[in-house]
Design an enzyme around this catalytic site. Sequence first.
Site, PDB file in Angstrom:
ATOM      1  N   GLU A 139      -6.722  -1.627  14.928  1.00 24.44           N
ATOM      2  CA  GLU A 139      -7.532  -2.790  13.836  1.00 24.44           C
ATOM      3  C   GLU A 139      -6.508  -3.505  13.518  1.00 24.44           C
ATOM      4  O   GLU A 139      -5.500  -3.461  12.902  1.00 24.44           O
ATOM      5  CB  GLU A 139      -8.051  -1.736  12.814  1.00 24.44           C
ATOM      6  N   ARG A 196       1.456   1.244  10.430  1.00 22.10           N
ATOM      7  CA  ARG A 196       1.096   1.714   9.151  1.00 22.10           C
ATOM      8  C   ARG A 196       2.434   1.725   8.026  1.00 22.10           C
ATOM      9  O   ARG A 196       3.205   2.584   8.148  1.00 22.10           O
ATOM     10  CB  ARG A 196       0.595   3.079   9.202  1.00 22.10           C
ATOM     11  N   ARG A 224       0.957  -1.185  -0.113  1.00 23.47           N
ATOM     12  CA  ARG A 224       0.009   0.063  -0.013  1.00 23.47           C
ATOM     13  C   ARG A 224       0.875   1.269   0.102  1.00 23.47           C
ATOM     14  O   ARG A 224       1.821   1.218   0.811  1.00 23.47           O
ATOM     15  CB  ARG A 224      -0.892  -0.018   1.363  1.00 23.47           C
ATOM     16  N   SER A 284     -10.563  -6.403   9.225  1.00 22.78           N
ATOM     17  CA  SER A 284     -11.917  -5.877   8.620  1.00 22.78           C
ATOM     18  C   SER A 284     -12.722  -6.752   7.932  1.00 22.78           C
ATOM     19  O   SER A 284     -11.971  -7.195   7.090  1.00 22.78           O
ATOM     20  CB  SER A 284     -11.550  -4.540   7.997  1.00 22.78           C
ATOM     21  N   ARG A 315       0.693  -6.556  12.523  1.00 23.97           N
ATOM     22  CA  ARG A 315       0.013  -5.800  13.963  1.00 23.97           C
ATOM     23  C   ARG A 315      -0.315  -6.754  14.860  1.00 23.97           C
ATOM     24  O   ARG A 315      -0.082  -6.536  16.210  1.00 23.97           O
ATOM     25  CB  ARG A 315      -1.352  -5.104  13.347  1.00 23.97           C
TER      26      ARG A 315
END
Length: 427
Positions: A350, A278, A263, A353, A392
């Site tokens: 998070e 991130r 990303r 999802s 994460r």
Amino acid sequence: MLDVRAIREQPKKIKERLRARGDNYDEIVDRIVALDERRRQILVEVEDLKHRRNVVSKQVGMMLKEGKDAVALREEMRSVGEQINRLDTELRQVEEGLEQAMLLLPNLPHGSVPIGEDEKDNVVVRTWKEPKDFDFEPKPHWELGERLGVIDFSRGAKLSGSRFYGLRGFGAALERALINFMLNLHTRNHGYTEVFFPFLVKPHCPLGTGQLPKFGGEMYYCERDDLWLIPTAEVSVTNLHRDEILNADDLPLKYVSYSACFRREAGAAGKDIKGVIRVHQFNKVELVKITEAEKSYEELEGMVQDASRVAELLGLPHRITLLCTGDLGFASAKTYDIEVWMPGEKRWREVSSCSNCEDFQARRMNLRYRPQQGAKPRYAHTLNGSGLAVGRTLAAVLENYQQPDGSIVIPEVLRPYLDGMEKFPIT
RNA sequence: GGAGGGAUGGCCGAGCGGUCCAAGGCGACGGCCUGCUAAGCCGUGGCGGGAUUGAAGUCUCGCCCCCGGGUUCGAAUCCCGGUCCCUCCGCCA
């Protein structure tokens, strides 16, 4: 993609439901209605002309065979052919414009999704294990990782720049253990089939899942070969059955896949700059389901269970939130997030999802199923969810299992994947 | 990277400018027939538009022989561009 017919019949209602996402799509909806109208006008006209051409051409063929002269008819048909060409050209343009507009509309939020602006309006559905109290000041994972020599931020940056990191020794082994643990759990206990497909895909894949055309800036792109690096395995795996008509008896299809994810984080300058939260490249174990239309919400609940089970077995305090309309992803009709507690950061993060995209992606990729033998094909429903984001989760394990002396106790379920190791470093 | 071959309905496979609304075979499904099974016979594609109906449905037109252009009164068939697959050579973990 939404149903053009629904937009044609109830443009007001569609506009209203889209407005719940916080953006205004009225102009695009109006454009779609106009183009759709024009498209059908042209179709009626051009199809009528084509019918005439078919009939007369057959007649010409017969006349020529009988040695008769057909100059007048041929002359007439030449002009009909020109008209057809003109209309077909316009039709192509109209359809192109219609398609492009359709691709810009996000999915409609499901009726059970709370109306809201952003993450502050998300609803906590349930919490598993309250965050435990530490009798010392817990450290964030980047401090733990560097001190233990298992996360190497500076050399990640040396090779690739900011938002890249590397793992060493126990860190690399823990990452690998987490991946294997998750894959085994989902394949052995939850009934998913493991798949592994390319990380580089052709444009029609991210177009099918909804990243393109709107979010091209968030992805890495290899121009010379016209290939995109997947931001999640959702892109490759959901597209596996594009252009297929599946048998209802074979549904639901349940896939689990490990992949690296890429990303650009283009709009995230300065945000979450510390740690592994991130980054531009990370590992993820992804769950994907393809279901019948009536069963997708049931399957969504199951998927959240399957994903949260990972956090449970790892003993990580976590909570499930239901995203509000304003926080919903482009392709999703309803999304649950799973957030784990990070004691070092003192906040929820998070790690998963889980979304039901209903037939939004299926329309884009022409993915259908036949409800019964002989019945008309219907668009399938597609779901995806992380099960879980590996980097994460590794950070959460470090933070939640840290000891006063800076060592890490290894969660029991991971020990079989780490030669039985109970603690790092072994003292 | 170089040279060549190919893509037709669920599958196999013919077709080389007009009875192709695609032959023939296999399979699947439905029906007929039949003590049962088999055989035999008949039927059955997708997408979009329109008409009609309360709806299911029915009727009708167009498009679909890998995709996109073009030639022609007319294209599965001819021409151009692309995609994918296969074979051989080269390179390569």
